[in-house]
Design a protein around this motif. Structure first.
Motif, PDB file in Angstrom:
ATOM      1  N   ASP A 173       0.826  -1.207   0.000  1.00  0.00           N
ATOM      2  CA  ASP A 173       0.000   0.000   0.000  1.00  0.00           C
ATOM      3  C   ASP A 173       0.863   1.262   0.000  1.00  0.00           C
ATOM      4  O   ASP A 173       0.476   2.294  -0.571  1.00  0.00           O
ATOM      5  CB  ASP A 173      -0.932  -0.001   1.216  1.00  0.00           C
ATOM      6  CG  ASP A 173      -2.020  -1.061   1.100  1.00  0.00           C
ATOM      7  OD1 ASP A 173      -2.242  -1.555  -0.025  1.00  0.00           O
ATOM      8  OD2 ASP A 173      -2.631  -1.412   2.126  1.00  0.00           O
ATOM      9  N   TRP A 174       2.011   1.198   0.643  1.00  0.00           N
ATOM     10  CA  TRP A 174       2.943   2.339   0.657  1.00  0.00           C
ATOM     11  C   TRP A 174       3.426   2.640  -0.760  1.00  0.00           C
ATOM     12  O   TRP A 174       3.489   3.799  -1.173  1.00  0.00           O
ATOM     13  CB  TRP A 174       4.106   1.995   1.576  1.00  0.00           C
ATOM     14  CG  TRP A 174       5.198   3.015   1.672  1.00  0.00           C
ATOM     15  CD1 TRP A 174       5.168   4.184   2.385  1.00  0.00           C
ATOM     16  CD2 TRP A 174       6.493   2.943   1.061  1.00  0.00           C
ATOM     17  NE1 TRP A 174       6.369   4.857   2.264  1.00  0.00           N
ATOM     18  CE2 TRP A 174       7.206   4.110   1.454  1.00  0.00           C
ATOM     19  CE3 TRP A 174       7.132   2.025   0.246  1.00  0.00           C
ATOM     20  CZ2 TRP A 174       8.511   4.367   1.041  1.00  0.00           C
ATOM     21  CZ3 TRP A 174       8.433   2.271  -0.167  1.00  0.00           C
ATOM     22  CH2 TRP A 174       9.107   3.435   0.223  1.00  0.00           C
ATOM     23  N   ARG A 175       3.739   1.592  -1.522  1.00  0.00           N
ATOM     24  CA  ARG A 175       4.181   1.789  -2.907  1.00  0.00           C
ATOM     25  C   ARG A 175       3.044   2.387  -3.748  1.00  0.00           C
ATOM     26  O   ARG A 175       3.277   3.263  -4.591  1.00  0.00           O
ATOM     27  CB  ARG A 175       4.640   0.468  -3.506  1.00  0.00           C
ATOM     28  CG  ARG A 175       5.906  -0.090  -2.892  1.00  0.00           C
ATOM     29  CD  ARG A 175       6.453  -1.236  -3.703  1.00  0.00           C
ATOM     30  NE  ARG A 175       6.947  -0.771  -5.001  1.00  0.00           N
ATOM     31  CZ  ARG A 175       7.394  -1.593  -5.952  1.00  0.00           C
ATOM     32  NH1 ARG A 175       7.373  -2.904  -5.772  1.00  0.00           N
ATOM     33  NH2 ARG A 175       7.840  -1.110  -7.088  1.00  0.00           N
ATOM     34  N   LYS A 176       1.823   1.925  -3.518  1.00  0.00           N
ATOM     35  CA  LYS A 176       0.690   2.471  -4.254  1.00  0.00           C
ATOM     36  C   LYS A 176       0.497   3.953  -3.933  1.00  0.00           C
ATOM     37  O   LYS A 176       0.198   4.763  -4.821  1.00  0.00           O
ATOM     38  CB  LYS A 176      -0.584   1.689  -3.913  1.00  0.00           C
ATOM     39  CG  LYS A 176      -0.604   0.262  -4.419  1.00  0.00           C
ATOM     40  CD  LYS A 176      -1.855  -0.463  -3.948  1.00  0.00           C
ATOM     41  CE  LYS A 176      -1.826  -1.940  -4.372  1.00  0.00           C
ATOM     42  NZ  LYS A 176      -3.005  -2.677  -3.822  1.00  0.00           N
ATOM     43  N   ALA A 177       0.673   4.300  -2.656  1.00  0.00           N
ATOM     44  CA  ALA A 177       0.514   5.703  -2.253  1.00  0.00           C
ATOM     45  C   ALA A 177       1.585   6.574  -2.899  1.00  0.00           C
ATOM     46  O   ALA A 177       1.301   7.697  -3.339  1.00  0.00           O
ATOM     47  CB  ALA A 177       0.579   5.818  -0.733  1.00  0.00           C
ATOM     48  N   LEU A 178       2.818   6.067  -2.975  1.00  0.00           N
ATOM     49  CA  LEU A 178       3.885   6.820  -3.629  1.00  0.00           C
ATOM     50  C   LEU A 178       3.596   6.992  -5.112  1.00  0.00           C
ATOM     51  O   LEU A 178       3.797   8.075  -5.678  1.00  0.00           O
ATOM     52  CB  LEU A 178       5.229   6.106  -3.436  1.00  0.00           C
ATOM     53  CG  LEU A 178       5.823   6.094  -2.022  1.00  0.00           C
ATOM     54  CD1 LEU A 178       7.187   5.408  -2.052  1.00  0.00           C
ATOM     55  CD2 LEU A 178       5.968   7.503  -1.472  1.00  0.00           C
ATOM     56  N   ALA A 179       3.131   5.926  -5.763  1.00  0.00           N
ATOM     57  CA  ALA A 179       2.819   5.999  -7.192  1.00  0.00           C
ATOM     58  C   ALA A 179       1.696   6.999  -7.448  1.00  0.00           C
ATOM     59  O   ALA A 179       1.740   7.776  -8.413  1.00  0.00           O
ATOM     60  CB  ALA A 179       2.429   4.617  -7.701  1.00  0.00           C
ATOM     61  N   ALA A 180       0.698   7.008  -6.564  1.00  0.00           N
ATOM     62  CA  ALA A 180      -0.421   7.943  -6.723  1.00  0.00           C
ATOM     63  C   ALA A 180       0.050   9.391  -6.582  1.00  0.00           C
ATOM     64  O   ALA A 180      -0.536  10.306  -7.169  1.00  0.00           O
ATOM     65  CB  ALA A 180      -1.497   7.643  -5.690  1.00  0.00           C
ATOM     66  N   ALA A 181       1.139   9.568  -5.813  1.00  0.00           N
ATOM     67  CA  ALA A 181       1.693  10.910  -5.622  1.00  0.00           C
ATOM     68  C   ALA A 181       2.719  11.259  -6.691  1.00  0.00           C
ATOM     69  O   ALA A 181       3.338  12.321  -6.650  1.00  0.00           O
ATOM     70  CB  ALA A 181       2.328  11.022  -4.238  1.00  0.00           C
ATOM     71  N   GLY A 182       2.897  10.338  -7.664  1.00  0.00           N
ATOM     72  CA  GLY A 182       3.829  10.582  -8.761  1.00  0.00           C
ATOM     73  C   GLY A 182       5.276  10.232  -8.451  1.00  0.00           C
ATOM     74  O   GLY A 182       6.178  10.556  -9.231  1.00  0.00           O
ATOM     75  N   GLN A 183       5.538   9.533  -7.347  1.00  0.00           N
ATOM     76  CA  GLN A 183       6.912   9.147  -6.987  1.00  0.00           C
ATOM     77  C   GLN A 183       7.135   7.695  -7.370  1.00  0.00           C
ATOM     78  O   GLN A 183       6.527   6.794  -6.808  1.00  0.00           O
ATOM     79  CB  GLN A 183       7.155   9.339  -5.484  1.00  0.00           C
ATOM     80  CG  GLN A 183       8.588   9.003  -5.077  1.00  0.00           C
ATOM     81  CD  GLN A 183       8.850   9.319  -3.608  1.00  0.00           C
ATOM     82  OE1 GLN A 183       8.227  10.198  -3.035  1.00  0.00           O
ATOM     83  NE2 GLN A 183       9.769   8.590  -3.012  1.00  0.00           N
ATOM     84  N   ARG A 184       8.014   7.471  -8.351  1.00  0.00           N
ATOM     85  CA  ARG A 184       8.267   6.119  -8.828  1.00  0.00           C
ATOM     86  C   ARG A 184       9.708   5.669  -8.559  1.00  0.00           C
ATOM     87  O   ARG A 184      10.151   4.649  -9.069  1.00  0.00           O
ATOM     88  CB  ARG A 184       7.957   6.032 -10.324  1.00  0.00           C
ATOM     89  CG  ARG A 184       6.501   6.384 -10.624  1.00  0.00           C
ATOM     90  CD  ARG A 184       6.129   6.171 -12.069  1.00  0.00           C
ATOM     91  NE  ARG A 184       4.741   6.551 -12.312  1.00  0.00           N
ATOM     92  CZ  ARG A 184       3.707   5.751 -12.057  1.00  0.00           C
ATOM     93  NH1 ARG A 184       3.897   4.558 -11.552  1.00  0.00           N
ATOM     94  NH2 ARG A 184       2.471   6.171 -12.305  1.00  0.00           N
ATOM     95  N   TYR A 185      10.423   6.442  -7.762  1.00  0.00           N
ATOM     96  CA  TYR A 185      11.788   6.087  -7.390  1.00  0.00           C
ATOM     97  C   TYR A 185      11.878   5.939  -5.867  1.00  0.00           C
ATOM     98  O   TYR A 185      11.028   6.430  -5.126  1.00  0.00           O
ATOM     99  CB  TYR A 185      12.778   7.149  -7.873  1.00  0.00           C
ATOM    100  CG  TYR A 185      12.744   7.357  -9.375  1.00  0.00           C
ATOM    101  CD1 TYR A 185      13.423   6.490 -10.232  1.00  0.00           C
ATOM    102  CD2 TYR A 185      12.012   8.409  -9.930  1.00  0.00           C
ATOM    103  CE1 TYR A 185      13.367   6.659 -11.607  1.00  0.00           C
ATOM    104  CE2 TYR A 185      11.966   8.602 -11.303  1.00  0.00           C
ATOM    105  CZ  TYR A 185      12.647   7.715 -12.144  1.00  0.00           C
ATOM    106  OH  TYR A 185      12.596   7.890 -13.510  1.00  0.00           O
ATOM    107  N   ASN A 186      12.921   5.301  -5.417  1.00  0.00           N
ATOM    108  CA  ASN A 186      13.132   5.087  -3.982  1.00  0.00           C
ATOM    109  C   ASN A 186      11.911   4.446  -3.322  1.00  0.00           C
ATOM    110  O   ASN A 186      11.538   4.798  -2.191  1.00  0.00           O
ATOM    111  CB  ASN A 186      13.463   6.406  -3.274  1.00  0.00           C
ATOM    112  CG  ASN A 186      14.751   7.023  -3.773  1.00  0.00           C
ATOM    113  OD1 ASN A 186      15.642   6.317  -4.262  1.00  0.00           O
ATOM    114  ND2 ASN A 186      14.866   8.335  -3.649  1.00  0.00           N
ATOM    115  N   ASN A 187      11.295   3.517  -4.046  1.00  0.00           N
ATOM    116  CA  ASN A 187      10.111   2.864  -3.506  1.00  0.00           C
ATOM    117  C   ASN A 187      10.321   1.365  -3.325  1.00  0.00           C
ATOM    118  O   ASN A 187       9.370   0.595  -3.238  1.00  0.00           O
ATOM    119  CB  ASN A 187       8.902   3.119  -4.407  1.00  0.00           C
ATOM    120  CG  ASN A 187       9.120   2.555  -5.808  1.00  0.00           C
ATOM    121  OD1 ASN A 187      10.192   2.037  -6.129  1.00  0.00           O
ATOM    122  ND2 ASN A 187       8.097   2.649  -6.646  1.00  0.00           N
TER     123      ASN A 187
END
Length: 301
Positions: free
Chosen positions: A141-155
Motif C-alpha cells: 500500500d505504501w508503494r501504491k501511495a507513492l505511485a499515486a503521488a507521482g513518486q516512482r523512485y526510492n520505492n
C-alpha cells in the motif's frame, strides 16, 4: 588578534554556559579551548570530563584535534593517558554505555543488550518485516501511495524499511520520551488503534509495539530507545549520584541540535554541582526533522 591563552581567559566559567557562534566561526574551536583550559589550567582529571558530539565522525575528528592541541603541553601532560581517560562520544553511544554500567538498577531491563544501530536495524527489518512484524501488506500500500503521488523512485523494500525505521525513531525518541502530552496522546491512540489504522503511516505506527517487543526478545536495544532508557536510569537517585560524581564537566557540541530528552539528560547529569558547557548556532538546526529543538539552546539555563 587574541593569543590562545588570552582567548581561553575570555571563555565564561559559570556552572552552565552556552557560547553562540554562526556557521564557520569556530563553535567547535571554542569547545576545544574550553577542554584545553580544563585540562591544562584547571588541572581537571580527564576521567571527569565528557564531551559529546552528534556523529561518530565528528567524535573521531575531535579526538584528532584535541591530540594536536594538547601536543603543545606534552611536557606537562601524558597525552596518550589523557586521551584514554577522556570520554569523547556521541550522546547515543554514551547513553548505551550508561545502560551497560547500570542496567541492574532497572527492572525494565532483564540483562545486557546489544545496540541496534541503523545498519543492524535494517538487517533486523529484512529478517522480520514480512513475518513477525507483518509489514508486507503495508509495503504494497505504501508503494501504491507513492505511485499515486507521482513518486516512482526510492520505492523499493530497502527505502521502505528505512522509512519504517524513521517512524520508529520518531515514536521512541520524540513521542514516547517527548515533553508534549498532546502529541503523545495522539500517537498512543494510533499505536493502540491496531486494526483501525487506515493509512500506511498509521499501520506502521500500529506495528510499533510488535517491533519494540521483538527487539527486546532478541536482546537488542534500538538506537532510538537508548535515550529513554538512559533517562529512566538517571531518575534513580543512586545512579544519578554516581554519574554526577564521575562526570563533573560536560561539554556539548551543536546544542541547537539537541532534542528535549537529550536536554533533560544533560541537566540531570550535571545537577546543581556539575558544569555544563555548550556551543550552538541558534540560526542553524540540521536535525529539526528528528525532533531537535533550538529552544534548548536559546532558553539554555
Amino acid at each position: 588578534e587574541l593569543t590562545a591563552r588570552k582567548e581561553r581567559r575570555l571563555l565564561p566559567s559559570e556552572p552552565h554556559t552556552i557560547v553562540f557562534a554562526g556557521p564557520g566561526t569556530g563553535k567547535t574551536h571554542r569547545l576545544e579551548l574550553e577542554l584545553e583550559r580544563l585540562l591544562v589550567e584547571g588541572k581537571v582529571p580527564p576521567e571527569q570530563i565528557l564531551v559529546t558530539t552528534f556523529t561518530n565522525k565528528a567524535a573521531d575528528e575531535l579526538r584528532v584535534r584535541i591530540r594536536e592541541r594538547l601536543s603543545a603541553h606534552a611536557g606537562a601532560l601524558d597525552i596518550e593517558l589523557v586521551l584514554r581517560q577522556l570520554t569523547i562520544s556521541t550522546i547515543h553511544a554514551f547513553c548505551f554505555q550508561l545502560i551497560r554500567d547500570f542496567h541492574h538498577h532497572a527492572l525494565f531491563l532483564k540483562g545486557l543488550y546489544e545496540p541496534l544501530d541503523e545498519t543492524r536495524r535494517m538487517l533486523f527489518l529484512f529478517r522480520h518485516g514480512i513475518g513477525a512484524l507483518q509489514l508486507q501488506p503495508i509495503y504494497s500500500d505504501w508503494r501504491k501511495a507513492l505511485a499515486a503521488a507521482g513518486q516512482r523512485y526510492n520505492n523499493d523494500l530497502f527505502h521502505f524499511y528505512r522509512y519504517v525505521g524513521g517512524i520508529y525513531d520518531f515514536l521512541s525518541e520524540d513521542v514516547m520520551a517527548g515533553a508534549e502530552p498532546e502529541l503523545r496522546s495522539h500517537y498512543l491512540a494510533l499505536v493502540q488503534g491496531g486494526r483501525d489504522a487506515a493509512t500506511p503511516d498509521e499501520r506502521i505506527i500500529a506495528s510499533y509495539p510488535r517491533y519494540w517487543q521483538l527487539v527486546q526478545d532478541e536482546g537488542f536495544i534500538d538506537h532510538s530507545m537508548v535515550l529513554a532508557y538512559a533517562e529512566a536510569l538517571l531518575s534513580d537517585p543512586q545512579v544519578r549520584k554516581r554519574v554526577q560524581a564521575r562526570y563533573r564537566h560536560l561539554l556539548v557540541d551543536e546544542y541547537q541540535d539537541t532534542n528535549p530528552i537529550q536536554d533533560r539528560i544533560f541537566h540531570a547529569m550535571t545537577g546543581q554541582s556539575g558544569r555544563l558547557f555548550a556551543v550552538a548556532d541558534d540560526d542553524q538546526s540540521i536535525y529539526a526533522f528528528r525532533g531537535a529543538d533550538v529552544r534548548n539552546a536559546t532558553g539554555f539555563t
